[in-house]
Write an enzyme that holds these catalytic residues in place. Structure first.
Site, PDB file in Angstrom:
ATOM      1  CE  LYS A   1      -3.858   2.098   2.540  1.00 12.74           C
ATOM      2  NZ  LYS A   1      -4.660   2.044   3.794  1.00 12.74           N
TER       3      LYS A   1
ATOM      4  CG  HIS B   1      -3.046   5.353  -0.306  1.00 11.01           C
ATOM      5  ND1 HIS B   1      -2.983   4.285  -1.168  1.00 11.01           N
ATOM      6  CD2 HIS B   1      -4.270   5.286   0.290  1.00 11.01           C
ATOM      7  CE1 HIS B   1      -4.123   3.608  -1.125  1.00 11.01           C
ATOM      8  NE2 HIS B   1      -4.914   4.189  -0.254  1.00 11.01           N
TER       9      HIS B   1
END
Length: 225
Positions: free
Chosen positions: A104, A106
């Protein structure tokens, strides 16, 4: 056999997680039994499952560790349920951690869910069942990339006791040989047979003579040394 193991075998049957019949495994093998931890779907089932894992982890590895790591995806609910059970049964707070299938980039970024991992952390890994060791092959480098960690061992629910993908050893034996840490199970298939063979449970014989013969024939071909 310890009482909690006998209860766990009955729990797998009651939850329709351990099934008997004719099944084609991902490996292509034709098996007379099948175990699918995805069948635990209720809060009560997950609570009990976590307790069985907690008892087995305590028995094999103690509680002197920092993080319980469950590989995505099935290892995530297993890890969460088990750290809750460890807290409930033993009063010890263990952090949970899992990996993501994709990094991921963000917000809560990175490859991990739950606790971060740092140098010196002592880790126990948890899975449902290991037949090829592929998930360990994928996640072991992830753990080692986080720092100088000490992996105390792996706990699975059922040891199928059959040959892994690379030889005559079982998947759990292969993990011990390849990665250098112990691997254990709440119960083995041998214990399942011992518990259920020609013994009535809930008004039914789950492993009768015919099924026992099928299991014996399966292990004659695929049983690990």
């Amino acid at each position: 056999m310890e009482q909690y193991k006998r209860e766990f075998i009955q729990f797998m049957v009651d939850s329709d997680v351990l099934k008997f019949g004719d099944f084609t495994l991902k490996s292509g093998r034709k098996s007379p039994f099948f175990m699918n931890a995805g069948g635990y779907v209720t809060g009560t089932q997950l609570r009990r499952l976590g307790q069985y894992y907690a008892r087995a982890i305590y028995e094999h590895y103690g509680l002197d560790f920092d993080i319980l790591f469950g590989p995505a995806y099935k290892g995530i609910p297993l890890g969460v349920a088990t750290v809750m059970a460890i807290s409930e049964l033993y009063g010890k707070d263990i952090k949970y951690c899992a990996n993501r299938k994709e990094v991921k980039d963000h917000g809560d970024a990175g490859i991990l869910l739950g606790s971060s991992i740092r140098d010196g952390d002592r880790i126990v890994m948890i899975e449902d069942v290991t037949t090829s060791g592929k998930s360990i092959e994928e996640t072991f480098p992830v753990l080692k990339a986080q720092g100088a960690v000490d992996i105390l061992g792996l706990m699975v629910s059922l040891d199928r006791m059959e040959k892994g993908q690379s030889g005559e050893m079982s998947a759990l034996q292969e993990i011990r040989e390849r990665y250098g840490f112990p691997a254990a199970a709440i119960v083995s298939m041998q214990e399942v047979v011992s518990c259920l063979y020609n013994r009535e449970y809930n008004g039914k014989i789950y492993i009768n003579d015919d099924l026992k013969a099928s299991i014996d024939a399966y292990y004659a071909v695929y049983g690990a040394n």
